[in-house]
Design a protein around this motif. Structure first.
Motif, short mmCIF file in Angstrom:
data_model
loop_
_atom_site.label_atom_id
_atom_site.label_comp_id
_atom_site.label_asym_id
_atom_site.label_seq_id
_atom_site.Cartn_x
_atom_site.Cartn_y
_atom_site.Cartn_z
N TYR A 1 12.87 -8.85 -23.59
CA TYR A 1 12.19 -8.11 -24.90
C TYR A 1 10.96 -7.73 -24.53
N CYS A 2 10.88 -6.49 -23.55
CA CYS A 2 9.85 -5.89 -23.11
C CYS A 2 10.02 -4.40 -23.43
N ALA A 3 9.06 -3.58 -23.87
CA ALA A 3 9.21 -2.32 -24.02
C ALA A 3 8.24 -1.69 -22.85
N VAL A 4 8.71 -0.53 -22.49
CA VAL A 4 7.96 0.44 -21.56
C VAL A 4 8.37 2.08 -21.79
N LEU A 5 7.04 2.70 -22.08
CA LEU A 5 7.06 4.04 -22.52
C LEU A 5 6.70 4.76 -21.17
N TYR A 6 7.69 5.72 -20.77
CA TYR A 6 7.34 6.82 -19.73
C TYR A 6 7.16 8.11 -20.39
N PRO A 7 6.01 8.77 -19.73
CA PRO A 7 5.87 10.22 -20.18
C PRO A 7 6.66 11.16 -19.16
N PRO A 8 6.71 12.30 -19.79
CA PRO A 8 7.35 13.24 -19.00
C PRO A 8 6.75 13.30 -17.63
N TYR A 9 7.54 13.43 -16.64
CA TYR A 9 7.23 13.67 -15.09
C TYR A 9 6.41 12.63 -14.47
N SER A 10 6.73 11.38 -14.94
CA SER A 10 6.19 10.15 -14.35
C SER A 10 7.11 9.44 -13.81
N LYS A 11 6.83 8.83 -12.60
CA LYS A 11 7.73 8.03 -11.80
C LYS A 11 8.44 7.08 -12.53
N ILE A 12 9.69 6.88 -12.50
CA ILE A 12 10.68 5.74 -13.47
C ILE A 12 11.38 5.14 -12.16
N TYR A 13 11.02 3.63 -12.28
CA TYR A 13 11.76 2.70 -11.39
C TYR A 13 11.94 1.44 -11.96
N TYR A 14 13.26 0.94 -12.21
CA TYR A 14 13.45 -0.64 -12.54
C TYR A 14 14.80 -1.08 -12.16
N ARG A 15 14.77 -2.03 -12.06
CA ARG A 15 16.26 -2.73 -11.73
C ARG A 15 16.43 -4.01 -12.05
N THR B 1 -0.46 8.68 -27.83
CA THR B 1 -0.20 7.13 -28.48
C THR B 1 -1.21 6.58 -27.58
N SER B 2 -1.54 5.51 -28.33
CA SER B 2 -2.43 4.13 -27.48
C SER B 2 -1.78 3.20 -26.90
N LEU B 3 -0.40 3.51 -26.69
CA LEU B 3 0.67 2.48 -25.95
C LEU B 3 0.09 2.68 -24.35
N PRO B 4 0.55 1.82 -23.49
CA PRO B 4 0.29 1.82 -22.15
C PRO B 4 1.37 2.55 -21.57
N LEU B 5 1.20 3.52 -20.65
CA LEU B 5 2.23 4.50 -20.27
C LEU B 5 2.76 4.08 -18.74
N GLY B 6 4.30 3.58 -18.70
CA GLY B 6 4.92 3.15 -17.61
C GLY B 6 4.59 1.73 -17.28
N GLU B 7 3.93 0.83 -18.37
CA GLU B 7 3.58 -0.58 -17.94
C GLU B 7 4.40 -1.33 -19.22
N PRO B 8 5.22 -2.13 -18.81
CA PRO B 8 5.84 -2.94 -19.79
C PRO B 8 4.93 -3.83 -20.52
N PHE B 9 5.45 -4.13 -21.97
CA PHE B 9 4.49 -5.18 -22.49
C PHE B 9 5.39 -5.74 -23.86
N ALA B 10 5.07 -6.99 -24.09
CA ALA B 10 5.88 -7.95 -24.53
C ALA B 10 5.91 -7.57 -26.06
N LEU B 11 7.38 -7.54 -26.78
CA LEU B 11 7.74 -7.07 -28.18
C LEU B 11 7.21 -8.25 -29.20
N ASP B 12 6.82 -8.13 -30.12
CA ASP B 12 6.62 -9.08 -31.38
C ASP B 12 7.88 -9.63 -31.99
N ASP B 13 8.72 -8.27 -32.58
CA ASP B 13 9.83 -8.45 -33.24
C ASP B 13 10.80 -7.65 -32.46
N PRO B 14 11.65 -8.31 -31.51
CA PRO B 14 12.40 -7.30 -30.78
C PRO B 14 13.65 -6.95 -31.77
#
Length: 252
Positions: free
Chosen positions: A51-65, A88-101
């Motif tokens: 229940y984490c969200a992560v937002l990646y902007p265009p042309y930024s490194k993406i890696y998760y497994r 957006t004020s959301l962090p980019l490329g950094e997961p954060f916990a969701l309040d209401d998944p």
């Protein structure tokens, strides 16, 4: 304007799942996890719970497994020139916990449905859904200290609101979460600003008001349908919350 290239919910991956795009996409990517996962953040791999969200902007490194043999997520790849996305004020490329998944998951289901339609209002519907989703993400991001009991509490509260006539007690509610009644009352009030029993009462009175407005039931029938076994007790609680008796409320 928003353009969705692909959106999916409950996407399941088995085995050693890895998503590695060193140069990123040429568009935005939003991922919401349903299982634990490892994300590349600030030059290193970090494990994050479900229940984490992560937002990646265009042309930024993406890696998760995946952390285990199964990985499940909701995700959307899209282009946007809307300020609520591009600034957006959301962090980019950094997961954060969701309040209401669960709420966010339902928005993904609606986005999938709208994206598959061929109707004239599709674009505006998608825009409204994305705006709502980003609002929910911002609400989650500013809320700190989402503890391990948060999601069971949200599930319990949803059950109370959906089934207010159920014979709820603090003991039975605590048992569903495998915690003590006293601890449940403490964390419930801290999370939602009222006790779990007060939440039950308010949910029952909301349901009673709906019956009084739109159905021909007697006060006794409404009391029974709202989970009360004693009409006088129902009338007393109704007046305490609304300031009038059920009969007066109906006439008004």
């Amino acid at each position: 304007m928003n353009t969705i290239y692909y959106v999916e919910y409950d996407a399941e991956h088995h085995g050693p799942f890895v998503f590695d795009i060193p140069e990123g996409h040429d568009c935005w990517l939003l991922v919401i996890t349903q299982t634990p996962a490892l994300f590349w953040v600030k030059g290193q791999l970090e494990e994050f719970p479900p229940y984490c969200a992560v937002l990646y902007p265009p042309y930024s490194k993406i890696y998760y497994r995946a952390c285990s043999d199964q990985y499940v997520n909701d995700w959307i790849r899209f282009a946007s020139d809307e300020l609520y996305v591009t600034e957006t004020s959301l962090p980019l490329g950094e997961p954060f916990a969701l309040d209401d998944p669960e709420y966010c998951h339902k928005l993904f289901q609606l986005l999938v449905a709208e994206h598959s339609l061929q109707k004239g209002y599709k674009e505006s519907s998608i825009d409204y859904l994305l705006r709502t989703l980003f609002n929910k993400l911002l609400e989650s991001y500013v809320q700190k200290n989402i503890g391990p009991q948060h999601y069971p509490l949200m599930k319990l509260r949803t059950a109370i609101h959906n089934h207010p006539s159920h014979p709820w007690t603090v003991a039975t509610m605590a048992k569903t979460m495998n915690i003590s009644p006293g601890y449940l009352q403490l964390i419930y009030k801290k999370s939602f600003g009222l006790s779990c029993i007060d939440d039950v009462i308010h949910s029952r009175i909301r349901l009673a008001k709906e019956y009084l407005r739109h159905h021909p039931y007697t006060v006794a029938e409404i009391a029974d349908r709202c989970g009360y076994r004693n009409v006088e007790h129902f009338c007393r609680q109704f007046k305490q919350i609304t300031g009038v008796s059920p009969k007066r409320f109906k006439h008004q």
